[in-house]
Write an enzyme that holds these catalytic residues in place. Sequence first.
Site, short mmCIF file in Angstrom:
data_model
loop_
_atom_site.label_atom_id
_atom_site.label_comp_id
_atom_site.label_asym_id
_atom_site.label_seq_id
_atom_site.Cartn_x
_atom_site.Cartn_y
_atom_site.Cartn_z
CD GLU C 29 -13.07 23.12 1.63
OE1 GLU C 29 -12.10 22.83 2.33
OE2 GLU C 29 -13.26 24.27 1.18
CD GLU C 60 -12.28 27.37 1.62
OE1 GLU C 60 -12.01 27.81 0.49
OE2 GLU C 60 -11.73 26.36 2.10
CG ASP C 85 -5.91 28.41 10.08
OD1 ASP C 85 -4.90 28.97 10.52
OD2 ASP C 85 -6.50 27.51 10.70
CG HIS C 129 -3.33 24.53 8.38
ND1 HIS C 129 -2.66 25.06 7.32
CD2 HIS C 129 -4.27 23.70 7.83
CE1 HIS C 129 -3.14 24.57 6.19
NE2 HIS C 129 -4.12 23.74 6.47
C1 LIG Z 1 -8.51 27.34 1.16
C2 LIG Z 1 -8.33 26.00 1.76
N1 LIG Z 1 -9.40 25.22 1.96
C3 LIG Z 1 -9.27 23.99 2.48
C4 LIG Z 1 -8.04 23.51 2.83
C5 LIG Z 1 -7.89 22.11 3.43
N2 LIG Z 1 -7.25 21.23 2.45
C6 LIG Z 1 -5.93 21.03 2.44
S1 LIG Z 1 -5.43 20.09 1.14
C7 LIG Z 1 -7.02 19.93 0.59
C8 LIG Z 1 -7.29 19.16 -0.67
C9 LIG Z 1 -6.52 19.70 -1.80
O1 LIG Z 1 -6.83 19.00 -2.96
P1 LIG Z 1 -6.01 19.25 -4.29
O2 LIG Z 1 -5.96 20.70 -4.59
O3 LIG Z 1 -6.60 18.38 -5.32
O4 LIG Z 1 -4.53 18.80 -3.94
P2 LIG Z 1 -4.06 17.34 -3.53
O5 LIG Z 1 -4.11 17.28 -2.05
O6 LIG Z 1 -4.93 16.36 -4.19
O7 LIG Z 1 -2.65 17.29 -4.04
C10 LIG Z 1 -7.90 20.61 1.41
C11 LIG Z 1 -9.36 20.65 1.24
C12 LIG Z 1 -6.95 24.37 2.66
N3 LIG Z 1 -5.72 24.01 3.01
N4 LIG Z 1 -7.11 25.59 2.10
#
Ligand SMILES: Cc1ncc(C[n+]2csc(CCOP(=O)(O)OP(=O)(O)O)c2C)c(N)n1
Lengths: 325, 325, 325, 325
Positions: C29, C60, C85, C129
């Site tokens: 990611e 994932e 995590d 986290h």
């Molecule tokens: C399962 C998981 N993978 C990766 C992350 C890291 N992460 C946190 S927010 C995010 C992006 C989320 O994007 P979106 O769902 O579009 O929400 P936005 O932040 O745009 O509101 C990522 C990759 C996470 N928290 N949980």
Amino acid sequence: MQISDKNNIELLRTMKRIRTFDETCQKLFVAGRIPGALHCYTGEEAIATGVCKVLEPSDYILSTHRGHGHLIAKGGEFKYMLAELFGKSTGYCKGMGGSMHLASVKHGILGANGIVGGGICIAAGVGFSIKYQGTDQVVVCFFGDGGISTGFFHEGLNLASIHNAPVVFVCENNLYSISMTSKRATGLDKLSTRAVSYNMPGETVDGNDILAVYESAYNAIERARAGKGPTLLEYITYRWRGHHAGEAGDGLFYREKKELESWKTKDPIRRYQALLLKEGKITEEKIEKMEMDIQQEMDDAIEFANNSPYPKAESIIELSMLKKE
Amino acid sequence: MQISDKNNIELLRTMKRIRTFDETCQKLFVAGRIPGALHCYTGEEAIATGVCKVLEPSDYILSTHRGHGHLIAKGGEFKYMLAELFGKSTGYCKGMGGSMHLASVKHGILGANGIVGGGICIAAGVGFSIKYQGTDQVVVCFFGDGGISTGFFHEGLNLASIHNAPVVFVCENNLYSISMTSKRATGLDKLSTRAVSYNMPGETVDGNDILAVYESAYNAIERARAGKGPTLLEYITYRWRGHHAGEAGDGLFYREKKELESWKTKDPIRRYQALLLKEGKITEEKIEKMEMDIQQEMDDAIEFANNSPYPKAESIIELSMLKKE
Amino acid sequence: MREITVREALRESLRYNLAHNDKVFLAGEDVSVVGGGMGVSKGLIDEFGEKRIVDTPISENAIVGLGIGAALTGLRPVVEIMYIDFVTCCADMILNQMAKIHFIFGGQVKVPMVLKTVSGTSGGNAAQHSNNFYPMFLNTPGLVVMAPSTPYDSKGMFNMAIEDDNPVIFIEHKRIYNIKGHVPEDHYTVPIGVADVKKEGQDITIVATQALVYDALSVAEDMEEEGISIEVIDPRTLNPLDKATIFESVKKTGRLIIADESCLNCGFASEVASSVAEEMFDYLDAPVVRIGSPDTSAPYSHPLELEYIPGKEEIREAIKKVKKI
Amino acid sequence: MREITVREALRESLRYNLAHNDKVFLAGEDVSVVGGGMGVSKGLIDEFGEKRIVDTPISENAIVGLGIGAALTGLRPVVEIMYIDFVTCCADMILNQMAKIHFIFGGQVKVPMVLKTVSGTSGGNAAQHSNNFYPMFLNTPGLVVMAPSTPYDSKGMFNMAIEDDNPVIFIEHKRIYNIKGHVPEDHYTVPIGVADVKKEGQDITIVATQALVYDALSVAEDMEEEGISIEVIDPRTLNPLDKATIFESVKKTGRLIIADESCLNCGFASEVASSVAEEMFDYLDAPVVRIGSPDTSAPYSHPLELEYIPGKEEIREAIKKVKKI
Ligand SMILES: Cc1ncc(C[n+]2csc(CCOP(=O)(O)OP(=O)(O)O)c2C)c(N)n1
Ligand SMILES: Cc1ncc(C[n+]2csc(CCOP(=O)(O)OP(=O)(O)O)c2C)c(N)n1
Ligand SMILES: [Mg+2]
Ligand SMILES: [Mg+2]
């Protein structure tokens, strides 16, 4: 779609080989000769046969817990398969894997999987890899109607789609995941509907009609090979046996005998054999010879598996991790 | 769709409250007053506001890592939210959770979630539970465009669908999951397309148009409440800030300044305020008063949070497991 | 002598391997423009382009599947799970597939891939986290698990991880990315399963990992003044574990402290402590002492988080417990 | 005295709780007609109907999410994950949600649910159906983990699991379902965190779990003839662990063997061994000995599987190691 005479015969032979292998295994299981979980493919032979017939030796497949048919259709040999089921060191996996982990990497068979849906994301990775390496291979990923409810399905099809990877996803819808009907598990009439979510074509096909299977698989595989991306194929079929070889009464405590009987009349093998006979592409004698050959192959496999040694205890440790040479 | 004058004003006030709260938090974060990961909702206020306005106090929501707006719109109070962000014992979660775990169960807010998509299957469970208990509640599940690629999405929507559960799935498509565009992550023009896979209605709506949000949410929520099952709503919007408050330059290293500027002209708050002014439903003075009140609420919250004590170290152990009384 | 940070050392290894082996690619990611969760790969997209530095959706399972499928078909993938995590979101792909394929296929294939991720509690990231989930990788046979502490080890071990034919879990640590140290510009590897004595000593052995190596060294230095000579051993590879080096040290000191950030219950410290209690009992002059995260979730609130993270204080107390009276 | 099997005891508890509390329901794959993976719930569908006995799709995340959502909103769900091998498919829902919600919400809610599943190697099920994955539940704070061995404990602990307000992981074991023992017909509970001394002895303490309790008892009986008196302790609850009972016994015997089927590396035996090495060092007269599954994947082949499963032979050898010379 035109199929050569030779291939017509091959399709019939492969289906019969699968039938013989799995029906023999069912008996061997009941006789206590095969341990573990054994999932027979009886009744579903047209799918593996039709799909794999389109594939080149260098193409890949990812298989399932009900995977013997896929292996046989992709070039797996009875004797090494059966030796594996007997837990012998001559088996494809040296006796370490058994039915649910059968693999023959040299045939492009990247493994059965004991985890429902477990091969789907791996298949997307194989597709990615083919594209990365620029070859014209294709990977076919088999899974059941039950597998379509796993998160793996969603993540894997999406990944394959956005990479336009040469993957053909084949959902073998035998109407049940153990006792749960696919209708109850999804609410859908056609599971191939889900292709829309991944921006790929989806098609639902009679999985007991070998020619229909072959044609649809041909189109999807050629599409993938031509760099046009993945496809989701759903084949409707039915398993004749219980969910696993140890299940009581062919699973008739959660499904109707009538239903099973009606599907037996749609036997993909008899159906195709009748067609070939009718069209004069094969004779009764040739069929008899074919069946005898297959039985011989099976008998040889039993003998081979019987006479093979068990693996040595040390192999557990040897295989636990690769050592640096 | 007719909205009462009172509700018109409420919608505006809620959007402004969310904006004030998150813009203040962004500053407090930069000033080092808030630790951890803080994800501002600035620019997306119309979604939480419009959706939650339709909900009853007894209805539930599942929120996300970008959840402050959902909480405020569902009845969360600034002071307990900010106390939580300051890690104080007076916070909604006694300082244990912080921004990514904000929850106020008495408001039906079953939690933000640090795991992308982590609330989706739980929401399906809540929907199941409502049906099981026979109440007429509804649960709304928020998630981002990034969340739609998780396995949770697939499993959760399918479960809700086959139980015809009263769940409204709200995808907040702000076009990016961190730096990845939703188009690149899915290949789709409309994420609501995926509703088809779960046999439920799907709709894509302008998420910066509060009236459009309200109306679509109203229809979906009433549908759920009437026992007609789940819906997938996609709201198109844009975040003005970086992915998290600590991200350099509002994320302008992976998105164009032009794009951000153009979305700022679509500010859901100014747009709605202009409309209300034009229709004579509010006056400049009233807006000024509203803004002053909100600022006061924010100032009070800062004071409250500042003056609150940190939790005692023992609370870590006390909360680790429930003891039998 | 050139000094660079852990982050730069990791990037240098990635860059070297991408440049020298076109079978190596990085997927995860936001690994391109953002440089992944911790900025390790920042800038590499400019040198290697989208083919080699692959952003993925939030999937994932698909990320690990991508790695497995590619590894099975001749590539040497490096995949990133943004935080440890989230290994819970692809635990099956890691524990049932990646770890087992070599074994269950009877050694037919290797799965030469690296899964890099980051562990450790820090900065108010709260419970979802702040996990240190690697004991599950140690409890599942088939995975090499690396956890370096210094810039030198980071580069040498990452090179080794890519070179090795086993699936490798490579664990970075949040609190040490900016620590500087000498790193040769040339290519080199640190062997698997070889611990490093970071400081020699006579009286007490401390086995410490990642951030705790620095805490142990710092306390050990203080203790010199009090006349206590402490040996600090960094196992570097958690599996396979270099027990010989640890045992040798315990033979000398008769006293053992293990300091590792995973939760105590069934954590890494338990493994080391029980190995010594089994095999070096006769050499032990005092009870072993385990230091780890307490058996509760990580709290958000800053002062509580500081209490929660194991560090110098806990090491000092442990020394009091084991030291010669 | 009435004797019934472990399977019947579990079913009796399920039946009682379903009958006496309409907030209790059971959900999982094939739990209705088939009775779930191990036939525990067989027949209950006829008594309680589809509302209470809920078949689910193959969606482990959704199954656990269903439980969490229902528990958060007032129900007391029991969910089944067919084999513990598949907890990898819903690890996030268990480790980041179910285990943490009570803590991260600062105690606002409880999550009173039971996740039942089955562990143990047996019958050639091979590596993906032979895992003993519970150490990851012990390493993640917030979960009660139960692992009974007898019919009596099975019923009493299952009753307790449903009654307790914590999320409970309830681990059954493949090889002991058909073992019979006395089980009162009345309702009773076995308290959490209380070990049971299955046999008193003076010379050696064996802490054994599930199937290994029987092996330990059998060996202990044989040893009586040789004049060695063995105490067998069944911890029953693995978390919270009744250390007091174990420590008391070690005080008496000075010798400790732990026999648990999880893999050795960071397994349950490591936890017990290191707790004793830390806290009871002065009472130990011999090295502790851990017995567990070896650190390799489980082999399919029958003779190798027998070697792989820890049992009487390993216990006998351990006794040789620790016994007074
Ligand atoms: C399962 C998981 N993978 C990766 C992350 C890291 N992460 C946190 S927010 C995010 C992006 C989320 O994007 P979106 O769902 O579009 O929400 P936005 O932040 O745009 O509101 C990522 C990759 C996470 N928290 N949980
Ligand atoms: C993730 C996972 N969940 C549950 C199981 C147990 N299980 C094995 S096969 C099966 C049914 C599979 O149904 P389907 O995918 O339709 O394949 P079929 O058996 O009908 O060929 C189940 C539930 C499993 N192996 N993996
Ligand atoms: Mg099926
Ligand atoms: Mg987004």
